[in-house]
Design a protein around this motif. Structure first.
Motif, PDB file in Angstrom:
ATOM      1  N   GLY A  57      41.743 -24.981   3.448  1.00 26.91           N
ATOM      2  CA  GLY A  57      41.236 -24.773   2.109  1.00 26.91           C
ATOM      3  C   GLY A  57      42.167 -25.291   0.998  1.00 26.91           C
ATOM      4  O   GLY A  57      43.049 -26.072   1.241  1.00 26.91           O
ATOM      5  N   THR A  58      41.893 -24.824  -0.167  1.00 27.93           N
ATOM      6  CA  THR A  58      42.640 -25.248  -1.348  1.00 27.93           C
ATOM      7  C   THR A  58      43.204 -24.030  -2.067  1.00 27.93           C
ATOM      8  O   THR A  58      42.562 -23.487  -2.979  1.00 27.93           O
ATOM      9  CB  THR A  58      41.715 -26.065  -2.291  1.00 27.93           C
ATOM     10  N   PRO A  59      44.399 -23.579  -1.668  1.00 34.24           N
ATOM     11  CA  PRO A  59      44.979 -22.394  -2.306  1.00 34.24           C
ATOM     12  C   PRO A  59      45.281 -22.602  -3.784  1.00 34.24           C
ATOM     13  O   PRO A  59      45.437 -21.616  -4.512  1.00 34.24           O
ATOM     14  CB  PRO A  59      46.277 -22.162  -1.523  1.00 34.24           C
ATOM     15  N   SER A  60      45.316 -23.870  -4.236  1.00 30.66           N
ATOM     16  CA  SER A  60      45.536 -24.080  -5.677  1.00 30.66           C
ATOM     17  C   SER A  60      44.283 -23.745  -6.484  1.00 30.66           C
ATOM     18  O   SER A  60      44.245 -23.945  -7.692  1.00 30.66           O
ATOM     19  CB  SER A  60      46.010 -25.506  -5.962  1.00 30.66           C
ATOM     20  N   LEU A  61      43.240 -23.209  -5.813  1.00 28.80           N
ATOM     21  CA  LEU A  61      42.103 -22.629  -6.527  1.00 28.80           C
ATOM     22  C   LEU A  61      42.296 -21.126  -6.726  1.00 28.80           C
ATOM     23  O   LEU A  61      41.483 -20.460  -7.365  1.00 28.80           O
ATOM     24  CB  LEU A  61      40.793 -22.868  -5.759  1.00 28.80           C
ATOM     25  N   MET A  62      43.370 -20.580  -6.154  1.00 27.42           N
ATOM     26  CA  MET A  62      43.621 -19.137  -6.321  1.00 27.42           C
ATOM     27  C   MET A  62      44.167 -18.894  -7.727  1.00 27.42           C
ATOM     28  O   MET A  62      44.944 -19.701  -8.247  1.00 27.42           O
ATOM     29  CB  MET A  62      44.684 -18.641  -5.319  1.00 27.42           C
ATOM     30  N   ALA A  63      43.789 -17.765  -8.296  1.00 27.04           N
ATOM     31  CA  ALA A  63      44.372 -17.394  -9.590  1.00 27.04           C
ATOM     32  C   ALA A  63      45.852 -17.092  -9.364  1.00 27.04           C
ATOM     33  O   ALA A  63      46.193 -16.434  -8.375  1.00 27.04           O
ATOM     34  CB  ALA A  63      43.663 -16.155 -10.127  1.00 27.04           C
ATOM     35  N   PRO A  64      46.734 -17.551 -10.238  1.00 31.36           N
ATOM     36  CA  PRO A  64      48.161 -17.245 -10.075  1.00 31.36           C
ATOM     37  C   PRO A  64      48.415 -15.740  -9.930  1.00 31.36           C
ATOM     38  O   PRO A  64      49.315 -15.331  -9.195  1.00 31.36           O
ATOM     39  CB  PRO A  64      48.800 -17.810 -11.353  1.00 31.36           C
ATOM     40  N   GLU A  65      47.578 -14.912 -10.588  1.00 32.96           N
ATOM     41  CA  GLU A  65      47.761 -13.449 -10.491  1.00 32.96           C
ATOM     42  C   GLU A  65      47.499 -12.978  -9.054  1.00 32.96           C
ATOM     43  O   GLU A  65      48.139 -12.044  -8.569  1.00 32.96           O
ATOM     44  CB  GLU A  65      46.805 -12.698 -11.427  1.00 32.96           C
ATOM     45  N   THR A  66      46.531 -13.611  -8.389  1.00 32.82           N
ATOM     46  CA  THR A  66      46.226 -13.233  -6.999  1.00 32.82           C
ATOM     47  C   THR A  66      47.426 -13.583  -6.115  1.00 32.82           C
ATOM     48  O   THR A  66      47.867 -12.786  -5.280  1.00 32.82           O
ATOM     49  CB  THR A  66      44.963 -13.997  -6.503  1.00 32.82           C
ATOM     50  N   VAL A 121      32.701 -24.671   0.335  1.00 29.81           N
ATOM     51  CA  VAL A 121      32.502 -24.828  -1.100  1.00 29.81           C
ATOM     52  C   VAL A 121      31.668 -23.645  -1.577  1.00 29.81           C
ATOM     53  O   VAL A 121      30.606 -23.374  -1.025  1.00 29.81           O
ATOM     54  CB  VAL A 121      31.780 -26.159  -1.405  1.00 29.81           C
ATOM     55  N   SER A 122      32.185 -22.936  -2.562  1.00 29.47           N
ATOM     56  CA  SER A 122      31.459 -21.758  -3.041  1.00 29.47           C
ATOM     57  C   SER A 122      31.679 -21.625  -4.544  1.00 29.47           C
ATOM     58  O   SER A 122      32.796 -21.833  -5.024  1.00 29.47           O
ATOM     59  CB  SER A 122      31.995 -20.508  -2.320  1.00 29.47           C
ATOM     60  N   ILE A 123      30.608 -21.323  -5.286  1.00 26.54           N
ATOM     61  CA  ILE A 123      30.811 -21.230  -6.732  1.00 26.54           C
ATOM     62  C   ILE A 123      31.205 -19.814  -7.147  1.00 26.54           C
ATOM     63  O   ILE A 123      31.859 -19.625  -8.160  1.00 26.54           O
ATOM     64  CB  ILE A 123      29.566 -21.681  -7.556  1.00 26.54           C
ATOM     65  N   ASN A 124      30.797 -18.851  -6.325  1.00 28.04           N
ATOM     66  CA  ASN A 124      31.110 -17.474  -6.706  1.00 28.04           C
ATOM     67  C   ASN A 124      32.236 -16.906  -5.861  1.00 28.04           C
ATOM     68  O   ASN A 124      32.017 -16.517  -4.719  1.00 28.04           O
ATOM     69  CB  ASN A 124      29.872 -16.581  -6.516  1.00 28.04           C
ATOM     70  N   ILE A 125      33.426 -16.878  -6.423  1.00 27.07           N
ATOM     71  CA  ILE A 125      34.540 -16.284  -5.696  1.00 27.07           C
ATOM     72  C   ILE A 125      35.086 -15.147  -6.547  1.00 27.07           C
ATOM     73  O   ILE A 125      35.520 -15.357  -7.679  1.00 27.07           O
ATOM     74  CB  ILE A 125      35.651 -17.315  -5.427  1.00 27.07           C
ATOM     75  N   ASP A 126      35.029 -13.958  -5.977  1.00 30.39           N
ATOM     76  CA  ASP A 126      35.500 -12.783  -6.695  1.00 30.39           C
ATOM     77  C   ASP A 126      36.982 -12.583  -6.334  1.00 30.39           C
ATOM     78  O   ASP A 126      37.303 -12.022  -5.281  1.00 30.39           O
ATOM     79  CB  ASP A 126      34.631 -11.581  -6.264  1.00 30.39           C
ATOM     80  N   GLN A 127      37.864 -13.044  -7.211  1.00 31.87           N
ATOM     81  CA  GLN A 127      39.305 -13.017  -6.897  1.00 31.87           C
ATOM     82  C   GLN A 127      39.776 -11.586  -6.604  1.00 31.87           C
ATOM     83  O   GLN A 127      40.623 -11.369  -5.743  1.00 31.87           O
ATOM     84  CB  GLN A 127      40.121 -13.601  -8.057  1.00 31.87           C
ATOM     85  N   LYS A 128      39.199 -10.626  -7.311  1.00 29.47           N
ATOM     86  CA  LYS A 128      39.629  -9.220  -7.130  1.00 29.47           C
ATOM     87  C   LYS A 128      39.281  -8.736  -5.715  1.00 29.47           C
ATOM     88  O   LYS A 128      40.072  -8.096  -5.043  1.00 29.47           O
ATOM     89  CB  LYS A 128      38.935  -8.372  -8.221  1.00 29.47           C
ATOM     90  N   GLN A 129      38.065  -9.110  -5.282  1.00 26.53           N
ATOM     91  CA  GLN A 129      37.636  -8.711  -3.938  1.00 26.53           C
ATOM     92  C   GLN A 129      38.539  -9.355  -2.877  1.00 26.53           C
ATOM     93  O   GLN A 129      38.932  -8.714  -1.901  1.00 26.53           O
ATOM     94  CB  GLN A 129      36.182  -9.172  -3.738  1.00 26.53           C
ATOM     95  N   TRP A 130      38.900 -10.621  -3.107  1.00 27.89           N
ATOM     96  CA  TRP A 130      39.780 -11.309  -2.152  1.00 27.89           C
ATOM     97  C   TRP A 130      41.161 -10.698  -2.139  1.00 27.89           C
ATOM     98  O   TRP A 130      41.754 -10.497  -1.080  1.00 27.89           O
ATOM     99  CB  TRP A 130      39.805 -12.822  -2.442  1.00 27.89           C
TER     100      TRP A 130
END
Ligand SMILES: C[S@@+](CC[C@H](N)C(=O)[O-])C[C@H]1O[C@@H](n2cnc3c(N)ncnc32)[C@H](O)[C@@H]1O
Ligand code: SF4
Length: 384
Positions: free
Chosen positions: A69-78, A32-41
């Protein structure tokens, strides 16, 4: 033997290690993490894809699986950028299967159309239980009503939607499970994953269990009855088991998971992902750094991999047997012999057949439903 992977196909697994909350039974690599930098990932995934494709060029890519994990937390753009990169780095199969694992909350349901537009064509949803009391006991943060609503949205976006249930839960009787499964089958489309609750060491359930505080779990016999009832009920509804825990209308099997069970090649990227790739005729087991930050750091240095182990012929044969016996159709005996350089011990085969654990027909060796219920013991007997 160099091209043995061709018997199983080629897929890509992408691990997304974050969840909104940690479920007390789960030992997947999820945080569980509140700060996820989608660009970095995304940058890290893209760098790993390039590295992996250099080793496995010109392959036809049959499947992509976003797991967690929960890939439905990924931004669709990612998700879209990962799919586009994979499509350009390998040769995409015409009918490529692209699955994304989703939690059935309302927020994720809002992203389904975005995933579809990104190229995802199959959703696997973790519903887990069909009543709110049990969802609460499992530590789930969604209700049955939310799960049903998310499932309906998924259905409207995708032709292929599977869902997972966990059975042999606390205070669940055989009759409860029969009724629940029948209800689930009335809503299922063409695929269901049905897992018997496993108490994993190191999880919250594991801790409670070890001090005798996880009450109401079914006895082993009762859990085995639930397994056999699962086979019977799903079969009667036209969704027979094609693997220990997986049921599908024939033709709707998860092609990605079939690559694992048929012992094909797959690239695994993301924290803690495993892979099996054949490079210059040598089959290799790969494993990436487990902790998300360690993986990110390693990818920034150019390689997220932590372990790389060439597999001996014996190891490959054993892995093939362990994976392929999970399938209802079982394994190809000639392929096993080619890998192992020897045949399976006839006395053990005869014994297991006599006690109703396996069947042998022409070139196929398969576990029976009774055998699949105790598959680890069957495999141990064969490999000892
Ligand atoms: C990696 S999880 C991902 C699914 C998604 N994060 C979710 O929870 O909805 C895949 C599936 O494994 C199953 N699972 C996880 N831990 C389990 C356990 N200890 N016993 C039985 N099934 C388990 C659950 O059904 C879960 O949906
Ligand atoms: S079951 Fe799914 S949501 Fe729950 S912790 Fe595991 S991966 Fe995350």
């Amino acid at each position: 033997m160099a091209d043995d992977w061709r018997n199983g196909g080629f897929g890509l697994y992408v691990h997304w290690p974050f969840c909104e909350a940690k479920c007390p039974y789960c030992d997947f690599n999820s945080h569980v993490s509140i700060n996820i930098d989608q660009k970095q990932w995304l940058d890290a995934y893209l760098s790993e894809l390039k590295r992996s494709a250099t080793e496995t060029p010109e392959r036809v890519l049959n499947t992509i699986f976003f797991g967690g994990g929960t890939p439905s937390l990924m931004a669709p753009e990612t998700v879209a950028a990962v799919i586009d990169a994979a499509r350009s780095l390998w040769r995409p199969a015409n009918d490529m299967e692209i699955t994304l694992e989703a939690n059935p909350g309302s927020v994720e349901a809002g992203r389904f159309a975005g995933y579809r537009d990104a190229g995802v064509n199959r959703i696997s949803m973790g519903i887990q239980a069909m009543n709110d009391e049990d969802l609460r006991r499992l530590g789930r943060i969604h209700s049955v009503a939310e799960a049903r609503a998310a499932f309906d949205i998924a259905r409207s976006c995708f032709d292929r939607v599977s869902f997972d249930l966990i059975y042999a839960r606390q205070y669940q009787t055989l009759e409860d499970w029969r009724a629940e499964l029948t209800e689930a089958l009335s809503m299922a489309i063409d695929h269901l994953s049905l897992y018997q609750l496993t108490i994993e060491a190191g999880t919250a359930f594991g801790d409670r269990y070890s001090v005798g505080k996880l009450r109401g779990l079914p006895e082993d016999d009762s859990a085995a009855d639930m397994y056999l009832a699962t086979q019977e009920i799903c079969e009667a509804h036209g969704m027979p088991a094609y693997e220990v825990s997986n049921h599908a209308v024939p033709g709707a099997e998860s092609r990605h998971n079939l690559i694992y069970w048929r012992y094909g090649d797959y690239v695994g990227i993301g924290p803690g992902a495993h892979g099996r790739i054949t490079v210059d005729g040598q089959r290799i087991a790969t494993e990436t750094h487990l902790a998300p930050t360690a993986w990110l750091k390693a990818t920034a240095r150019g390689n997220g991999e932590k372990l790389r182990t060439p597999l001996t012929a014996e190891e490959q044969a054993n892995e093939y047997l362990m994976m392929c016996l999970r399938l209802t159709k079982g394994l190809d005996i000639d392929r096993y012999c080619r890998l192992a350089g020897r045949s399976l011990p006839q006395t053990k085969l005869d014994y297991l057949q006599e006690i109703g654990m396996i069947t042998q027909q022409e070139n196929r060796l398969a576990a029976t439903a009774d055998g699949r219920a105790v598959l680890n013991a069957v495999i141990r007997e064969l490999l000892e």
